[in-house]
Design a protein around this motif. Sequence first.
Motif, PDB file in Angstrom:
ATOM      1  N   GLY A   9      43.209  49.165  13.542  1.00 59.53           N
ATOM      2  CA  GLY A   9      42.643  48.295  14.581  1.00 59.53           C
ATOM      3  C   GLY A   9      41.264  48.758  14.983  1.00 59.53           C
ATOM      4  N   SER A  10      41.072  48.988  16.272  1.00 60.96           N
ATOM      5  CA  SER A  10      39.742  49.366  16.750  1.00 60.96           C
ATOM      6  C   SER A  10      39.309  50.740  16.229  1.00 60.96           C
ATOM      7  CB  SER A  10      39.686  49.334  18.280  1.00 60.96           C
ATOM      8  OG  SER A  10      40.523  50.321  18.832  1.00 60.96           O
ATOM      9  N   TYR A 123      37.313  43.342  21.962  1.00 61.96           N
ATOM     10  CA  TYR A 123      38.250  44.116  21.127  1.00 61.96           C
ATOM     11  C   TYR A 123      38.273  43.552  19.703  1.00 61.96           C
ATOM     12  CZ  TYR A 123      42.529  46.241  19.354  1.00 61.96           C
ATOM     13  OH  TYR A 123      43.437  46.928  18.587  1.00 61.96           O
ATOM     14  N   LEU A 124      38.359  42.232  19.585  1.00 58.05           N
ATOM     15  CA  LEU A 124      38.386  41.599  18.264  1.00 58.05           C
ATOM     16  C   LEU A 124      37.125  41.959  17.482  1.00 58.05           C
ATOM     17  CD1 LEU A 124      39.903  39.690  16.320  1.00 58.05           C
ATOM     18  CD2 LEU A 124      38.644  37.802  17.369  1.00 58.05           C
ATOM     19  N   ASN A 125      35.970  41.897  18.131  1.00 59.66           N
ATOM     20  CA  ASN A 125      34.709  42.222  17.451  1.00 59.66           C
ATOM     21  C   ASN A 125      34.629  43.693  17.057  1.00 59.66           C
ATOM     22  OD1 ASN A 125      33.528  39.663  17.274  1.00 59.66           O
ATOM     23  ND2 ASN A 125      32.827  39.776  19.383  1.00 59.66           N
ATOM     24  N   TYR A 131      36.299  46.264   9.892  1.00 62.11           N
ATOM     25  CA  TYR A 131      36.594  45.529   8.654  1.00 62.11           C
ATOM     26  C   TYR A 131      35.334  45.399   7.808  1.00 62.11           C
ATOM     27  CZ  TYR A 131      41.494  44.143   9.168  1.00 62.11           C
ATOM     28  OH  TYR A 131      42.869  44.155   9.212  1.00 62.11           O
ATOM     29  N   ASP A 132      34.192  45.135   8.450  1.00 64.58           N
ATOM     30  CA  ASP A 132      32.913  45.040   7.732  1.00 64.58           C
ATOM     31  C   ASP A 132      32.551  46.371   7.084  1.00 64.58           C
ATOM     32  OD1 ASP A 132      32.307  42.362   8.134  1.00 64.58           O
ATOM     33  OD2 ASP A 132      31.088  42.739   9.921  1.00 64.58           O
ATOM     34  N   THR A 133      32.661  47.449   7.847  1.00 63.57           N
ATOM     35  CA  THR A 133      32.296  48.778   7.355  1.00 63.57           C
ATOM     36  C   THR A 133      33.029  49.121   6.066  1.00 63.57           C
ATOM     37  OG1 THR A 133      31.849  49.561   9.594  1.00 63.57           O
ATOM     38  CG2 THR A 133      32.270  51.255   7.931  1.00 63.57           C
ATOM     39  N   GLN A 139      39.815  37.956   6.730  1.00 64.08           N
ATOM     40  CA  GLN A 139      40.764  36.874   6.939  1.00 64.08           C
ATOM     41  C   GLN A 139      42.127  37.413   7.397  1.00 64.08           C
ATOM     42  OE1 GLN A 139      39.376  33.714   6.784  1.00 64.08           O
ATOM     43  NE2 GLN A 139      41.218  33.342   7.970  1.00 64.08           N
ATOM     44  N   ILE A 140      42.478  38.617   6.971  1.00 63.58           N
ATOM     45  CA  ILE A 140      43.754  39.236   7.393  1.00 63.58           C
ATOM     46  C   ILE A 140      43.752  39.410   8.915  1.00 63.58           C
ATOM     47  CG2 ILE A 140      45.169  41.343   7.264  1.00 63.58           C
ATOM     48  CD1 ILE A 140      44.189  41.595   4.315  1.00 63.58           C
ATOM     49  N   LEU A 141      42.645  39.925   9.449  1.00 64.16           N
ATOM     50  CA  LEU A 141      42.521  40.133  10.895  1.00 64.16           C
ATOM     51  C   LEU A 141      42.470  38.791  11.635  1.00 64.16           C
ATOM     52  CD1 LEU A 141      42.171  42.138  13.233  1.00 64.16           C
ATOM     53  CD2 LEU A 141      39.713  42.064  12.789  1.00 64.16           C
TER      54      LEU A 141
END
Length: 156
Positions: A9-10, A123-125, A131-133, A139-141
Amino acid sequence: MKRLYIAYGSNLNVMQMKTRCPNAKILGTAKLKGWDLLFKGSKSGSYLTIEKKENAIVPVVIWEVDKTDEKALDRYEGYPTFYYKKDIKVQYKGIRTGNRRTVTAFAYIMHEERQIGVPSLFYLNTCLEGYDTFYFDKQILLNAYHKSKELYENDR
């Protein structure tokens, strides 16, 4: 003593982890097979958790943490009240070497009785940055977000 930690997650967010756990090292990435992402939580907010689900996959990062880092994670995750720890066997691909290793690492899992919820955009961002890193499939998230939002709205 060092332990291996599974982030999904985060804590995929490298800057956040470096601030919270300055001694933590990224070992590699993996896919947790047979696990699914969900947003659950409380009145204070909703956060990611994982639960067993056939044919589901959760992309994760394996961190090596020391005792100080683990204590900081325990505080952040609200362990043992909000999340508990579970050892999971996982095969990861090394960030530097590309070699695969099978290890047992711990993950924080939210207590199952917690209600489905919708996370804050902040939190989502934070999770999306992670995910980008690591070039994970965003799409999973996003699917977890939409599924949790739909379940939350249908439950009201």
